[in-house]
Motif scaffolding. Structure first.
Motif, PDB file in Angstrom:
ATOM      1  N   THR A   1       0.830  -1.203   0.000  1.00  0.00           N
ATOM      2  CA  THR A   1       0.000   0.000   0.000  1.00  0.00           C
ATOM      3  C   THR A   1       0.865   1.254   0.000  1.00  0.00           C
ATOM      4  O   THR A   1       1.850   1.334   0.745  1.00  0.00           O
ATOM      5  CB  THR A   1      -0.909   0.037   1.242  1.00  0.00           C
ATOM      6  N   LEU A   2       0.470   2.223  -0.814  1.00  0.00           N
ATOM      7  CA  LEU A   2       1.077   3.554  -0.809  1.00  0.00           C
ATOM      8  C   LEU A   2       0.008   4.565  -0.388  1.00  0.00           C
ATOM      9  O   LEU A   2      -1.080   4.610  -0.966  1.00  0.00           O
ATOM     10  CB  LEU A   2       1.593   3.922  -2.200  1.00  0.00           C
ATOM     11  N   VAL A   3       0.320   5.373   0.638  1.00  0.00           N
ATOM     12  CA  VAL A   3      -0.547   6.473   1.052  1.00  0.00           C
ATOM     13  C   VAL A   3       0.128   7.770   0.643  1.00  0.00           C
ATOM     14  O   VAL A   3       1.247   8.056   1.081  1.00  0.00           O
ATOM     15  CB  VAL A   3      -0.800   6.452   2.568  1.00  0.00           C
ATOM     16  N   THR A   4      -0.516   8.541  -0.209  1.00  0.00           N
ATOM     17  CA  THR A   4       0.105   9.772  -0.694  1.00  0.00           C
ATOM     18  C   THR A   4       0.034  10.863   0.358  1.00  0.00           C
ATOM     19  O   THR A   4      -0.740  10.790   1.322  1.00  0.00           O
ATOM     20  CB  THR A   4      -0.596  10.274  -1.968  1.00  0.00           C
ATOM     21  N   ALA A   5       0.816  11.901   0.166  1.00  0.00           N
ATOM     22  CA  ALA A   5       0.717  13.084   1.010  1.00  0.00           C
ATOM     23  C   ALA A   5      -0.621  13.767   0.756  1.00  0.00           C
ATOM     24  O   ALA A   5      -1.270  13.553  -0.274  1.00  0.00           O
ATOM     25  CB  ALA A   5       1.865  14.040   0.695  1.00  0.00           C
ATOM     26  N   GLY A   6      -1.058  14.579   1.716  1.00  0.00           N
ATOM     27  CA  GLY A   6      -2.299  15.311   1.532  1.00  0.00           C
ATOM     28  C   GLY A   6      -2.209  16.261   0.343  1.00  0.00           C
ATOM     29  O   GLY A   6      -1.160  16.855   0.080  1.00  0.00           O
ATOM     30  N   HIS A   7      -3.311  16.396  -0.390  1.00  0.00           N
ATOM     31  CA  HIS A   7      -3.376  17.303  -1.532  1.00  0.00           C
ATOM     32  C   HIS A   7      -4.475  18.320  -1.283  1.00  0.00           C
ATOM     33  O   HIS A   7      -5.634  17.961  -1.073  1.00  0.00           O
ATOM     34  CB  HIS A   7      -3.672  16.530  -2.819  1.00  0.00           C
ATOM     35  N   LYS A   8      -4.124  19.601  -1.276  1.00  0.00           N
ATOM     36  CA  LYS A   8      -5.100  20.663  -1.057  1.00  0.00           C
ATOM     37  C   LYS A   8      -5.797  20.997  -2.368  1.00  0.00           C
ATOM     38  O   LYS A   8      -5.135  21.230  -3.386  1.00  0.00           O
ATOM     39  CB  LYS A   8      -4.415  21.897  -0.462  1.00  0.00           C
ATOM     40  N   LEU A   9      -7.105  21.006  -2.326  1.00  0.00           N
ATOM     41  CA  LEU A   9      -7.906  21.258  -3.510  1.00  0.00           C
ATOM     42  C   LEU A   9      -8.081  22.754  -3.741  1.00  0.00           C
ATOM     43  O   LEU A   9      -8.048  23.547  -2.799  1.00  0.00           O
ATOM     44  CB  LEU A   9      -9.284  20.612  -3.357  1.00  0.00           C
ATOM     45  N   GLY A  10      -8.282  23.124  -5.006  1.00  0.00           N
ATOM     46  CA  GLY A  10      -8.521  24.526  -5.319  1.00  0.00           C
ATOM     47  C   GLY A  10      -9.838  25.028  -4.768  1.00  0.00           C
ATOM     48  O   GLY A  10      -9.985  26.199  -4.411  1.00  0.00           O
TER      49      GLY A  10
ATOM     50  N   ASP B   1      -8.366   4.222  -3.131  1.00  0.00           N
ATOM     51  CA  ASP B   1      -9.306   4.792  -2.172  1.00  0.00           C
ATOM     52  C   ASP B   1      -8.880   6.212  -1.832  1.00  0.00           C
ATOM     53  O   ASP B   1      -7.683   6.557  -1.935  1.00  0.00           O
ATOM     54  CB  ASP B   1      -9.345   3.959  -0.886  1.00  0.00           C
ATOM     55  N   VAL B   2      -9.830   7.017  -1.398  1.00  0.00           N
ATOM     56  CA  VAL B   2      -9.534   8.402  -1.027  1.00  0.00           C
ATOM     57  C   VAL B   2     -10.228   8.726   0.286  1.00  0.00           C
ATOM     58  O   VAL B   2     -11.174   8.047   0.698  1.00  0.00           O
ATOM     59  CB  VAL B   2     -10.002   9.390  -2.120  1.00  0.00           C
ATOM     60  N   ARG B   3      -9.737   9.765   0.936  1.00  0.00           N
ATOM     61  CA  ARG B   3     -10.392  10.296   2.127  1.00  0.00           C
ATOM     62  C   ARG B   3     -10.160  11.795   2.181  1.00  0.00           C
ATOM     63  O   ARG B   3      -9.213  12.310   1.559  1.00  0.00           O
ATOM     64  CB  ARG B   3      -9.867   9.628   3.403  1.00  0.00           C
ATOM     65  N   GLY B   4     -11.021  12.499   2.905  1.00  0.00           N
ATOM     66  CA  GLY B   4     -10.914  13.944   2.998  1.00  0.00           C
ATOM     67  C   GLY B   4     -10.739  14.399   4.435  1.00  0.00           C
ATOM     68  O   GLY B   4     -11.328  13.829   5.361  1.00  0.00           O
ATOM     69  N   ARG B   5      -9.929  15.447   4.618  1.00  0.00           N
ATOM     70  CA  ARG B   5      -9.693  15.975   5.963  1.00  0.00           C
ATOM     71  C   ARG B   5     -10.884  16.825   6.397  1.00  0.00           C
ATOM     72  O   ARG B   5     -11.339  17.713   5.669  1.00  0.00           O
ATOM     73  CB  ARG B   5      -8.417  16.816   5.995  1.00  0.00           C
ATOM     74  N   THR B   6     -11.374  16.558   7.606  1.00  0.00           N
ATOM     75  CA  THR B   6     -12.496  17.317   8.153  1.00  0.00           C
ATOM     76  C   THR B   6     -12.128  18.083   9.419  1.00  0.00           C
ATOM     77  O   THR B   6     -12.959  18.800   9.965  1.00  0.00           O
ATOM     78  CB  THR B   6     -13.683  16.382   8.463  1.00  0.00           C
TER      79      THR B   6
ATOM     80  N   GLN C   1      -6.400  12.705   0.710  1.00  0.00           N
ATOM     81  CA  GLN C   1      -5.303  11.761   0.563  1.00  0.00           C
ATOM     82  C   GLN C   1      -5.780  10.607  -0.306  1.00  0.00           C
ATOM     83  O   GLN C   1      -6.975  10.304  -0.354  1.00  0.00           O
ATOM     84  CB  GLN C   1      -4.856  11.214   1.928  1.00  0.00           C
ATOM     85  N   VAL C   2      -4.826   9.956  -0.950  1.00  0.00           N
ATOM     86  CA  VAL C   2      -5.125   8.819  -1.808  1.00  0.00           C
ATOM     87  C   VAL C   2      -4.354   7.604  -1.311  1.00  0.00           C
ATOM     88  O   VAL C   2      -3.186   7.716  -0.923  1.00  0.00           O
ATOM     89  CB  VAL C   2      -4.749   9.125  -3.277  1.00  0.00           C
TER      90      VAL C   2
END
Length: 407
Positions: A80-89, A112-117, A140-141
């Protein structure tokens, strides 16, 4: 998730033998695409929260194609690879992925993806292309590789990602965290490696749930539980660091509208319970194993013996802390779990343990004994559950001041 490019989930065009370009979770509903929300996953950066993968040359593949996490749950190799967080425009509630990969027979790839809340808070991991529970501004992905045959590797060459806003089909109403009584078993397996890459130690403090939706990356407790004896006499707060028992896609705490599989079962009932007691799915797990007990949670030895004082497998009450809302804090100690007290005093009765990295919900705070801990000296104590108090000096909350109202 993408797994073997399933029909109905993925459209694929064959480029060469075993090579595909697949659109993961292609938007099926009208949506508005915010600006600045297209990017590619960096497949070359492999770090401490990744498991058994290598990104040499910009191609992601299994580092060891004969490495087995645990023979009880998964037959074959994985990584598994977990990417760094990506900030959306702009805020969005859906991330889709276009995958270019080589997938020999018997291999598969999940995205899979998840979003910071919040500071420590994330939505559950969600298959690419499905809606998150809310709009988010950072994602993150997680890219997971599977092989059923030792020595055979899938290879990911590119993951193109895009975010948009879609109608909220599977929204889950925020509120009090969910609690269910399920059968708990001791995990054991000292020296083995969990799904998030943690090497299990003697009397370790974590739990396993049968879905990757709630798997915390290594060294975090983004998804944590409060697990208690059914009489409430002892509890432990612990991070979810492994996937199992019996199933890997059974997020039974979720309603049918969100639950990945086994949607015909009641919310809160693990598939293993239904298989064991009712002959559901022919008495087998979703992985095809004959179910030998009705377990819905595995407990690491430290949780089992020290946190709960259990001597045999049995029913426990599990609270899935990330399903609640409100202020949170992350337990930060030197490594050992901290005592949870019956009141804001260092001499109050010990009601259980809170493991390092566990993310807990803070209901309110009180003044009590002055304690010097990881984050300074203070007389502030946080109530993290019914009659459960811990010193604020051991909780990373993102603030030097109380983050919850006074009790």
């Amino acid at each position: 998730m993408i797994r073997n490019m399933k029909a109905g989930r993925v459209t694929a065009a064959v480029l060469a033998a075993g090579a595909v370009t697949a659109l993961a979770g292609a938007p099926a509903q009208a949506a508005t695409a915010p600006a600045g929300t297209q990017w590619a996953a960096d497949l070359s950066i492999v770090d401490g929260d990744d498991v058994n993968v290598t990104g040499a040359g910009g191609t992601l593949t299994l580092a060891d194609a004969a490495w087995h996490r645990t023979a009880r749950v998964f037959a074959g190799s994985e990584g598994t690879l977990v990417t760094a967080g990506h900030k959306l425009g702009s805020p969005a509630n859906r991330v889709s992925a276009e995958l270019t990969a080589d997938t020999p027979k018997g291999t598969s790839i999940d995205v899979d993806v998840r979003g910071r809340t919040g500071v420590h808070d994330w939505t559950e991991w969600t298959p690419a292309g499905t809606t998150l529970k809310s709009s988010v501004s950072e994602v993150q992905v997680r890219i997971s590789l599977h092989s059923t045959t030792d020595g055979v590797r899938p290879a990911v060459k590119n993951v193109a990602l895009s975010a948009d806003s879609a109608p909220q089909a599977n929204a889950v109403t925020a509120g009090t965290e969910l609690t269910y009584k399920v059968y708990g078993t001791r995990e054991g397996l000292t020296g083995r490696t969990t799904a998030n890459g943690h090497v299990i130690t003697a009397r370790d403090h974590f739990v396993a749930l049968p879905s990757g939706k709630s798997l915390s990356p290594k060294g975090t407790g983004n998804y944590s539980v409060r697990v208690c004896r059914t009489d409430g006499s002892k509890c432990e707060y612990a991070p979810v660091w492994d996937v199992g028992p019996w199933n890997e896609q059974d997020d039974y705490w979720n309603p049918a509208s969100v639950r990945t599989k086994f949607k015909d079962l009641p919310q809160g009932q693990p598939e293993a319970y239904a298989a064991y007691y009712n002959g559901y799915n022919g008495g087998k797990s979703g992985l095809g194993y004959k179910v030998a007990n009705p377990a819905g949670i595995d407990l690491a030895d430290g949780v089992f013996w020290d946190g709960l004082g259990m001597s045999d497998n049995g029913n426990v009450n599990v609270t899935y802390l990330w399903t609640g809302s409100g202020p949170t804090g992350v337990v930060s100690t030197a490594g050992d779990p901290m005592n949870v007290r019956a009141s804001a005093s260092t001499t109050a009765a010990v009601k259980g343990l809170a493991a390092n990295y566990a993310k807990v919900n803070i209901e309110c705070y009180v003044e009590g004994d002055t304690v010097t801990g990881k984050f300074g000296t203070s007389n502030i104590w946080d109530r993290i559950g019914p009659g459960h108090y811990v010193s604020d000096t051991y909780l990373q909350t993102g603030s030097d001041q109380p983050v919850a109202p006074h009790c």
